[in-house]
Enzyme design. Structure first.
Site, PDB file in Angstrom:
ATOM      1  N   ARG A 174     -41.513 -30.518 -27.926  1.00 17.96           N
ATOM      2  CA  ARG A 174     -42.680 -29.683 -28.191  1.00 17.96           C
ATOM      3  C   ARG A 174     -43.181 -29.986 -29.603  1.00 17.96           C
ATOM      4  NH1 ARG A 174     -38.666 -26.323 -25.928  1.00 17.96           N
ATOM      5  NH2 ARG A 174     -39.182 -25.546 -23.835  1.00 17.96           N
ATOM      6  N   LYS A 183     -37.007 -23.297 -28.331  1.00 19.01           N
ATOM      7  CA  LYS A 183     -37.318 -21.878 -28.281  1.00 19.01           C
ATOM      8  C   LYS A 183     -36.040 -21.059 -28.284  1.00 19.01           C
ATOM      9  CE  LYS A 183     -41.666 -22.388 -25.700  1.00 19.01           C
ATOM     10  NZ  LYS A 183     -42.365 -22.060 -24.438  1.00 19.01           N
ATOM     11  N   HIS A 188     -49.084 -31.762 -25.872  1.00 15.45           N
ATOM     12  CA  HIS A 188     -48.200 -31.465 -24.738  1.00 15.45           C
ATOM     13  C   HIS A 188     -48.325 -32.495 -23.622  1.00 15.45           C
ATOM     14  CE1 HIS A 188     -45.388 -28.205 -24.252  1.00 15.45           C
ATOM     15  NE2 HIS A 188     -45.624 -28.155 -22.957  1.00 15.45           N
ATOM     16  N   ARG A 205     -45.450 -34.856 -23.621  1.00 19.95           N
ATOM     17  CA  ARG A 205     -44.270 -34.218 -23.015  1.00 19.95           C
ATOM     18  C   ARG A 205     -44.384 -34.257 -21.491  1.00 19.95           C
ATOM     19  NH1 ARG A 205     -40.256 -30.204 -24.031  1.00 19.95           N
ATOM     20  NH2 ARG A 205     -40.287 -28.438 -22.617  1.00 19.95           N
ATOM     21  N   HIS A 260     -35.956 -26.620 -20.577  1.00 20.97           N
ATOM     22  CA  HIS A 260     -36.470 -25.515 -19.784  1.00 20.97           C
ATOM     23  C   HIS A 260     -35.347 -24.538 -19.462  1.00 20.97           C
ATOM     24  CE1 HIS A 260     -40.130 -27.959 -18.128  1.00 20.97           C
ATOM     25  NE2 HIS A 260     -40.369 -27.411 -19.303  1.00 20.97           N
ATOM     26  N   TYR A 279     -43.684 -30.473 -11.990  1.00 24.79           N
ATOM     27  CA  TYR A 279     -43.958 -31.906 -12.117  1.00 24.79           C
ATOM     28  C   TYR A 279     -43.842 -32.603 -10.766  1.00 24.79           C
ATOM     29  CZ  TYR A 279     -43.546 -31.020 -17.100  1.00 24.79           C
ATOM     30  OH  TYR A 279     -43.734 -30.523 -18.363  1.00 24.79           O
TER      31      TYR A 279
END
Length: 274
Positions: free
Chosen positions: A97, A122, A196, A199, A222, A231
């Protein structure tokens, strides 16, 4: 319900925003039911409100040819050009990210038998992501020519003011080199390129090369594989590949009936169906 309708029709919020507000109301309702069970009937009505369906968005990504052209856009013979090449290469290679990139410090790189970058994701979650030898060589070269200004606890990438990059600064660089690459071959840039997208591109390319979704989930950091499944749903090339494989299996399994078998089948159909 009036509040949710107001968000969508008068405040002109998106359906996603509407669903997020509803999720917050449901969370509060669950709390009230646990602490004040006498209100269970009222707040159960809120819990029973269904989220509104939204259209599945197409995930924007570049082909491998598009990525190669984009990475070749900076002038690697200048200090800033080499830095920018290192930034773009690392963004794609690690699938990081933007915030993970600009938070990187020199001490987060490990050049060993397998070169690895440590990303702070995150929720302060840390993951180790391998990078290719080509990418690590570019970063090493950048570190060598920047060694006077870089220490192990320094940010890996800094702007012209020698300060930590901002998200807007990275977006500016990417936009700059996208324009250069687009002029060379506009057919490879059918989507608007933002940070993004690199990514997304890495995830798509891993998927196209047969990498399991579980590994891609861990690679991207994730929380759930459900997030990663988007995806697989949005990749037309992958769908075409699997359909082609299955059609070959069907063709291989087809058995030709001889004349006697066809006559017997027609007799049976006439007798039992007509």
């Amino acid at each position: 319900m009036d509040f949710l309708d107001y968000l969508e029709n008068k405040a002109h919020c998106s359906v996603n925003t509407r669903n997020q507000r509803l999720a917050a109301l449901k969370s509060f309702s669950s709390y009230v039911i646990r602490t004040n069970p006498e209100y269970i009937d009222n707040f159960n009505q809120i819990l029973n409100i269904k989220v509104k369906r939204t259209e599945t968005k197409i995930v924007p990504y570049l082909t491998t040819e598009g990525i190669k052209l984009l990475l070749s856009a900076p002038n690697i013979h200048s200090h800033n050009g080499l830095r920018d090449t290192a930034i773009l290469s690392l963004m794609y290679e690690s699938g990081c990210r933007v915030q993970e990139l600009i938070d990187l410090k020199v001490e987060d790189l490990f050049f060993q038998n397998t070169d690895v970058v440590r990303l702070h994701g995150k929720g302060n979650k840390i993951r180790l992501v391998p990078i290719s030898r080509n990418c690590s060589n570019i970063i090493k070269k950048y570190i060598n020519i920047s060694s006077k200004n870089l220490e192990s606890n320094n940010f890996l990438f800094t702007n012209h003011s020698k300060k930590q990059f901002t998200r807007a600064g990275i977006a500016y660089l990417l936009n700059k080199y996208e324009k250069i690459a687009r002029k060379q071959d506009p057919t490879l840039f059918t989507v608007k390129v933002h940070p993004h997208v690199l990514r997304h591109s890495k995830a798509m390319h891993l998927l196209e090369n047969g990498v399991n979704l579980i590994y891609i989930r861990d690679f991207l950091g994730h929380e759930s594989v459900t997030t990663t499944e988007i995806y697989a749903k949005c990749n037309p090339e992958l769908k075409r590949k699997y359909l082609s494989q299955n059609s070959k299996l069907i063709e291989e399994d087809l058995v030709e009936y001889n004349r006697n078998e066809k006559d017997e089948l027609l007799k049976w159909l006439k007798h039992n169906i007509l």
